[in-house]
Design a protein around this motif. Structure first.
Motif, mmCIF file in Angstrom:
data_model
loop_
_atom_site.group_PDB
_atom_site.id
_atom_site.type_symbol
_atom_site.label_atom_id
_atom_site.label_comp_id
_atom_site.label_asym_id
_atom_site.label_seq_id
_atom_site.Cartn_x
_atom_site.Cartn_y
_atom_site.Cartn_z
ATOM 1 N N GLN A 176 0.728 5.153 1.377
ATOM 2 C CA GLN A 176 -0.006 6.008 2.303
ATOM 3 C C GLN A 176 0.567 7.418 2.234
ATOM 4 O O GLN A 176 1.675 7.669 2.684
ATOM 5 N N PRO B 197 -4.466 4.351 3.334
ATOM 6 C CA PRO B 197 -3.593 3.584 2.441
ATOM 7 C C PRO B 197 -4.316 3.292 1.125
ATOM 8 O O PRO B 197 -5.504 2.938 1.137
ATOM 9 N N PHE C 147 0.457 -5.512 9.525
ATOM 10 C CA PHE C 147 1.212 -4.520 8.773
ATOM 11 C C PHE C 147 2.642 -4.392 9.287
ATOM 12 O O PHE C 147 2.905 -4.534 10.488
ATOM 13 N N GLY C 148 3.531 -4.069 8.382
ATOM 14 C CA GLY C 148 4.868 -3.641 8.759
ATOM 15 C C GLY C 148 4.841 -2.174 9.165
ATOM 16 O O GLY C 148 3.814 -1.495 9.059
ATOM 17 N N THR C 149 5.984 -1.687 9.621
ATOM 18 C CA THR C 149 6.060 -0.310 10.113
ATOM 19 C C THR C 149 6.179 0.700 8.983
ATOM 20 O O THR C 149 6.046 1.893 9.213
ATOM 21 N N GLY C 150 6.410 0.218 7.780
ATOM 22 C CA GLY C 150 6.437 1.131 6.645
ATOM 23 C C GLY C 150 7.820 1.651 6.309
ATOM 24 O O GLY C 150 8.732 1.668 7.145
ATOM 25 N N TYR D 281 0.833 -1.187 0.000
ATOM 26 C CA TYR D 281 0.000 0.000 0.000
ATOM 27 C C TYR D 281 0.874 1.245 0.000
ATOM 28 O O TYR D 281 1.992 1.239 0.515
ATOM 29 N N LEU E 274 3.577 0.766 2.746
ATOM 30 C CA LEU E 274 3.263 -0.238 3.753
ATOM 31 C C LEU E 274 3.169 -1.615 3.127
ATOM 32 O O LEU E 274 2.571 -1.790 2.066
#
Lengths: 110, 115
Positions: A38, A43, A100-103, A36, A88
């Motif tokens: 964001q 997102p 989700f990962g932290t981005g 995604y 993300l």
């Protein structure tokens, strides 16, 4: 414990550069991996990957999944300032959940 | 893909009060998901809302703090109760795109600041 780890945490590049974003995961009952973008709050969907080795492309963006090594990469070629965002990675598991990962925060300068 | 209308877009609230966030989907969906994104953090699932049954909460989230309603297949609300500054976050609702390969679609988000 299920987890999704993204790297790098942040990236600063100039327009025209190519970037590779990484996502590794340890999740039981894997279903899919999603990317995604964001920019503000919501997102926006980029890719959903379920099979290893099959590249998905959309314009300058592409992504691939390796289910043996448990990772995915997102490539962006010829970056533009409009690509600046947090990217993300999320992994779908069990029947309907996402983790989700932290981005990765990408900043593209002219 | 589904279109989700979420409101309010943002709010500033006093501690101790409650805020109800609404999400309206343009199609019928079985499950709706509520997420929280604290400043500088990623998205964390709060709960899954099925129409006609109690919401299922993730570890660390309780119904008394985050009551959820799901009166029909196109609408859901999340209430953040007895707010404290730690509740300052972006709250997002989401639905799964079961008919397409678009994964999950998100509402436009609610930015909540508790003062």
């Amino acid at each position: 414990e299920d987890k999704v780890v993204q790297s790098p945490l942040s990236l600063v590049v100039h327009e025209g550069d190519t970037v590779t974003l990484n996502c590794s995961y340890e999740v039981t009952n894997f279903r899919s991996l999603l990317w995604y973008k964001q920019e503000k709050k919501a997102p926006t969907f980029l890719f959903m990957l379920t099979s290893s080795g099959i590249e998905k492309k959309s314009g300058r963006l592409s992504s691939i999944l390796d289910k043996k090594e448990l990772f995915s990469i997102l490539n962006i070629t010829a970056t533009q300032t409009g690509d600046s965002a947090v990217y993300l990675c999320a992994v779908g598991y069990n029947t309907d959940k996402l983790i989700f990962g932290t981005g990765t925060r990408l900043q593209v300068f002219p | 893909s589904a279109v989700i209308s979420q409101k309010p877009s943002r709010d500033i609230c006093q501690r101790g009060t409650s805020l109800t966030i609404q999400c309206q989907v343009d199609s019928q969906v079985t499950m709706m998901f509520w997420y929280r994104q604290q400043p500088g953090q990623s998205l964390t699932l709060i709960a899954t809302a099925n129409q006609g049954s109690e919401a299922t909460y993730e570890s660390g989230f309780v119904i008394d703090k985050f009551p959820i309603s799901r009166p029909n297949l196109t609408f859901s609300t999340l209430t953040v109760s007895n707010m404290s500054p730690e509740d300052s976050s972006i709250y997002l609702c989401s639905v799964e795109e079961t008919e397409t390969n678009y994964g999950y679609t998100f509402g436009s988000g609610t930015r909540l600041t508790v003062v």
